[in-house]
Design a protein around this motif. Structure first.
Motif, PDB file in Angstrom:
ATOM      1  N   PRO A 182     -21.473  88.528 -30.190  1.00  0.00           N
ATOM      2  CA  PRO A 182     -20.931  88.962 -28.894  1.00  0.00           C
ATOM      3  C   PRO A 182     -21.325  88.044 -27.736  1.00  0.00           C
ATOM      4  O   PRO A 182     -20.729  88.107 -26.664  1.00  0.00           O
ATOM      5  CB  PRO A 182     -21.563  90.346 -28.679  1.00  0.00           C
ATOM      6  CG  PRO A 182     -22.004  90.794 -30.015  1.00  0.00           C
ATOM      7  CD  PRO A 182     -22.309  89.570 -30.805  1.00  0.00           C
ATOM      8  N   LEU A 183     -22.317  87.202 -27.939  1.00  0.00           N
ATOM      9  CA  LEU A 183     -22.688  86.247 -26.900  1.00  0.00           C
ATOM     10  C   LEU A 183     -21.926  84.937 -27.101  1.00  0.00           C
ATOM     11  O   LEU A 183     -21.343  84.393 -26.166  1.00  0.00           O
ATOM     12  CB  LEU A 183     -24.198  85.980 -26.943  1.00  0.00           C
ATOM     13  CG  LEU A 183     -24.702  84.792 -26.124  1.00  0.00           C
ATOM     14  CD1 LEU A 183     -24.496  85.037 -24.640  1.00  0.00           C
ATOM     15  CD2 LEU A 183     -26.173  84.521 -26.396  1.00  0.00           C
ATOM     16  N   LEU A 184     -21.927  84.462 -28.351  1.00  0.00           N
ATOM     17  CA  LEU A 184     -21.387  83.126 -28.602  1.00  0.00           C
ATOM     18  C   LEU A 184     -19.873  83.046 -28.472  1.00  0.00           C
ATOM     19  O   LEU A 184     -19.359  82.075 -27.925  1.00  0.00           O
ATOM     20  CB  LEU A 184     -21.833  82.641 -29.989  1.00  0.00           C
ATOM     21  CG  LEU A 184     -23.344  82.421 -30.087  1.00  0.00           C
ATOM     22  CD1 LEU A 184     -23.732  81.958 -31.476  1.00  0.00           C
ATOM     23  CD2 LEU A 184     -23.807  81.401 -29.047  1.00  0.00           C
ATOM     24  N   VAL A 185     -19.171  84.080 -28.961  1.00  0.00           N
ATOM     25  CA  VAL A 185     -17.701  84.013 -28.886  1.00  0.00           C
ATOM     26  C   VAL A 185     -17.234  83.875 -27.431  1.00  0.00           C
ATOM     27  O   VAL A 185     -16.527  82.928 -27.089  1.00  0.00           O
ATOM     28  CB  VAL A 185     -17.040  85.214 -29.600  1.00  0.00           C
ATOM     29  CG1 VAL A 185     -15.551  85.240 -29.339  1.00  0.00           C
ATOM     30  CG2 VAL A 185     -17.315  85.146 -31.094  1.00  0.00           C
ATOM     31  N   PRO A 186     -17.666  84.787 -26.533  1.00  0.00           N
ATOM     32  CA  PRO A 186     -17.213  84.630 -25.139  1.00  0.00           C
ATOM     33  C   PRO A 186     -17.687  83.323 -24.508  1.00  0.00           C
ATOM     34  O   PRO A 186     -16.969  82.717 -23.722  1.00  0.00           O
ATOM     35  CB  PRO A 186     -17.842  85.818 -24.409  1.00  0.00           C
ATOM     36  CG  PRO A 186     -18.251  86.781 -25.446  1.00  0.00           C
ATOM     37  CD  PRO A 186     -18.482  86.007 -26.692  1.00  0.00           C
TER      38      PRO A 186
END
Lengths: 280, 276, 289
Positions: free
Chosen positions: B206-210
């Motif tokens: 959830p941190l890396l994708v955005p």
């Protein structure tokens, strides 16, 4: 030479998507004259930004022509001349600042243009001075406020000594103070140097300060005129999901209730004066 | 938890000290020289000389030791690992100080470990001094100018330099962004801090994708903004600040040369203090 | 009864760096259950820092935060529970979307709460309905949606946790007029239907006046004043100085007053303006303060 800075003739733009060709606009005609301050209104997705990108050859028409000071934007050899004539400022200040120091960022365009060193320094000085950011010349941009960053972005464009500046929602991400700073800066530029301004905005109070307002809907212009002429067409604007400045809205509502008021008192003071006259 | 914003790695602190005014080319070359000297150095005296040199540089630059330490925090793992490996894997002569299972710790191990740690700290602080006092664009100019001769063998000097400079410019922005996304996900109950390795790795999605999506969007917008400002590669580009060697550079060169000479001499004719 | 109580909050940013500064200084206030509060203040006044204290994302350097009368830092391990009770929607929340489908993204919060699949599915549908995302869009990728829709999905992701307090940091930033109206209308409906307390952070006096029943003004890291919109905005001049957006209609009324027309200058929306003028003219509109 005529005084048209920007001219679009039968401008058409389509692009390919998975579902076939998508047409953003067809046969659009518009001329922006030297010294005008033109607000372009329309809700998101109406084609305003796509139009803006045609004014300095970031996008090329798929049909029709765009001329910048008479130069056809489709001609490759004129690319740099076109881009230096029409500067662009975008919505997100963070994504248009290239350098980690203010003055180096302002110098970016003249460096690209191969301007001699002494002149770069001169241009950077005067651009920073114009936007009132001289004291921040050695600062890191990411520590500045949104309004300050946007003024740096304007300075970066001014350093090209452009004839015209196209601003694509420059105030959308700013707070009221930042918005006021940016508006003051561009209006001052127009007043002092006669720089032609095209301002895409969602804020009606900003549009009300321009000399001309055009309204875009679904890829065509549905209104074009002075703010007074455009904003008095209340139903038309509301019909496409736009607002009118609160002054006009107030006058409009009062007229509906039988007050004998003009609709075109756009400025707050003018509006108050008009109302005061009928209240006595 | 430490805020991501606190990371100062690769950041530039504007200033107007002699160190800030030095020619970036000279700074890069001297930093390289400093690193070589660091690896040549042997014995306490040499190290003391290097430490003295570094401290002087820090003092001149108005960079507070705190800022150096904060940058170091992120690399603490590497430093600790180097120390531990050296302690365990250095075989000494004499009797081990401590031995258990089949591991033995010798005096030499501890000495080597301390030297390695000091060396790494000096290495990191030295390179920090370069990035803290040189703006990314200057650094880029320096590298570009130094690589220029290699363009004859098709090294894309300008492109490399521009890429690096933009990466440096966007590090603080992306760190800030990562911090924000992390807070937003935590507000929805995301847990970045507990669980095993696999769970933690999964928690990063959830941190890396955005973050990646945002980085691509920024890159896209930046590319257009650069084109709008007439960027068309390195050809015919002039610079606001032309690089010029000044007296400061000469002084710096002489000082580093003196340091190098001293360290090399000490290597050939060691002077031992406290038996080290 | 207060759902949130902040006592003497002080927060220092970047302690020990050259950028150290106090972001909050002795801030105390209460949020009542079911209240709609507008939190206003200029950039850098500490608004964003303040709201991150209310759900335990930031820990106060000094002072305490109570949610449902419990000190949220009393038991550090249960801080996540606080985040489910106090839902926080950040500025530009569309940039936090990450899942393959809208449905999964909205379900992220409820999933972290450890709810059953049926419960999650129900909450996702309810939250989607609140923000006006149709069934069909639930199976789409969030990245296929328009900017305004993405933002609504992100808000639904927080609503799906059914928080007792919903905090939104500038929910209308960067939207066009239609998008602004749509989002605020949805939030207003949600507030009325769910009974949750809502706090919106905004620069716009008009937005605050239109929806909030109480306004808290933050200035220089402390509370400048608090009260009903009419009480707070009676000081429009001062608020303008601290960087708030004074609506054009308010400026018109200030000018009218100056011109000697007997009107109350505390007007922030066009509707109020019309009502006030009708009243002044001796019109037949009643129910006007």
């Amino acid at each position: 030479m005529d005084d048209a800075v920007l001219r679009a003739e039968k401008l058409t733009f389509e692009y390919d998507t998975d579902d076939g060709e998508l047409e953003v606009f067809r046969d659009l005609d518009i001329t922006v004259k030297r010294g005008e301050v033109v607000a372009v209104l329309g809700h998101n997705g109406c084609g305003k930004s796509t139009l803006a990108k045609h004014f300095n050859a970031i996008l090329l028409p798929t049909g029709g022509k765009v001329y910048v000071m008479g130069m056809d934007t489709a001609s490759d050899d004129l690319l740099l001349d076109i881009r230096r004539t029409v500067g662009m400022v975008f919505q997100n200040p963070d994504n248009q600042i290239v350098a980690a120091v203010v003055e180096e960022d302002v110098a970016f365009a003249p460096e690209n243009l191969g301007v001699p060193q002494a002149e770069i320094v001169e241009r950077v000085d005067s651009a920073l001075e114009t936007v009132g950011m001289t004291e921040y010349r050695n600062h890191a941009p990411h520590r500045l406020s949104g309004g300050q960053k946007q003024r740096i972005a304007i300075a970066g464009v001014l350093a090209m000594r452009p004839e015209c500046i196209v601003l694509d929602e420059p105030t959308a991400m700013l707070d009221p103070v930042g918005r006021a700073e940016v508006m003051k800066t561009i209006l001052e530029l127009n007043r002092r140097d006669g720089t032609t301004i095209v301002l895409i905005t969602h804020h009606m109070d900003e549009a009300a300060q321009c000399s001309r307002v055009v309204v875009m809907e679904d890829g065509s212009f549905i209104a074009d005129g002075t703010p007074e002429e455009v904003f008095t067409q209340v139903e038309l604007l509301r019909g496409v999901g736009l607002e009118v400045p609160q002054t006009v809205e107030l006058l409009y509502e009062l007229r509906k209730r039988g007050f004998n008021l003009p609709l075109d008192a756009l400025g707050c003071d003018e509006c108050a004066a008009a109302i005061a006259a009928v209240m006595r | 938890m430490a805020m991501l914003k606190d990371i100062t790695l690769g950041q530039y602190f504007p200033g107007n000290t002699p160190l800030h005014r030095m020619d970036p080319r000279m700074k890069i070359l001297l930093t390289i020289a400093y690193i070589v000297v660091l690896f040549v150095a042997d014995g306490l005296v040499s190290y003391l000389a290097i430490i003295a040199f570094l401290c002087t540089a820090i003092a001149i630059s108005h960079i507070t030791p705190k800022m150096i330490l904060r940058g170091m925090k992120t690399l603490i793992f590497i430093i600790a690992l180097t120390g531990i490996l050296n302690i365990f894997y250095t075989k000494g002569e004499g009797k081990p100080l401590l031995s258990f299972w089949n591991v033995a710790i010798y005096k030499e191990g501890i000495v080597t470990a301390v030297f390695m740690i000091v060396r790494i700290i000096l290495l990191i602080s030295g390179t920090f001094m370069l990035t803290y006092t040189t703006s990314p664009l200057q650094l880029t100019d320096g590298i570009e100018s130094l690589l220029k001769p290699l363009e004859k063998i098709h090294v894309p000097a300008h492109e490399l330099a521009m890429m690096m400079s933009i990466a440096l410019r966007f590090i603080p922005t992306l760190i800030e962004e990562a911090d924000k996304i992390m807070s937003a996900q935590k507000a929805r109950g995301a847990d970045f801090e507990s669980g095993g390795l696999l769970r933690r790795a999964k928690a990063l999605i959830p941190l890396l994708v955005p973050l990646f999506i945002s980085a691509f969007r920024r890159a896209d917008e930046l590319a257009v903004a650069m084109e709008c400002r007439c960027y068309h590669g390195g050809e015919g580009r002039t610079r606001m600040r032309s690089l010029k060697f000044g007296t400061v550079d000469l002084w710096a060169l002489l000082i580093v040369a003196a340091l190098a000479a001293a360290v090399i001499l000490l290597k050939i004719f060691p002077v031992e203090v406290f038996g080290i | 009864m207060a759902v949130i109580r902040a006592e003497n909050l002080t927060y220092v940013y970047g302690a020990g760096t050259p950028f150290e500064r106090k972001a909050l200084d002795g801030v105390s206030f209460e949020i009542e259950r079911g209240e709609f509060v507008g939190l206003i203040g200029h950039t850098g006044s500490g608004k964003s820092t303040l709201i991150q204290h209310l759900n335990g994302l930031l820990r106060p350097t000094e002072g305490r935060v109570f949610v449902d009368d419990r000190d949220i830092w009393e038991d550090e391990k249960s801080i996540r529970e606080v985040r489910f009770k106090v839902g926080l929607v950040f500025q530009y929340p569309e940039y936090q979307l990450f899942e393959e489908t809208v449905e999964k993204d909205i379900a992220f919060g409820p999933k972290n709460m450890g709810l059953s699949d049926e419960e999650i599915a129900e909450r996702v549908r309810e939250a989607a309905r609140f923000v006006g995302i149709d069934e069909e869009s639930l199976s789409k990728s969030p990245f296929e949606l328009s900017g305004g829709q993405k933002r609504r999905v992100a808000i639904a992701g927080v609503i799906a946790m059914r928080p007792e307090v919903l905090i939104l940091d500038e929910p209308t930033a960067g939207l066009d007029p239609r998008g602004r109206r749509e989002i605020l209308g949805r939030i207003d409906d949600y507030h009325r239907e769910s009974g949750a307390a809502v706090i919106i952070v905004t620069h716009s006096m008009e937005e605050a006046a239109r929806y909030a029943s109480r306004i808290i003004v933050l200035d220089d890291n402390g509370i400048n004043c608090t009260g009903t919109p009419a009480e707070v905005f009676a000081r429009a001049d001062e608020l303008e100085r601290i960087g708030l957006d004074v609506p054009m209609v308010t400026k018109v009324f200030r000018e009218l007053k100056r011109l000697g027309v007997a009107v109350d200058p505390a007007v922030y929306t066009v509707e109020d303006g019309v009502r006030e003028l009708l009243r002044a003219k001796g019109g037949n509109v009643r129910g006007n303060a």
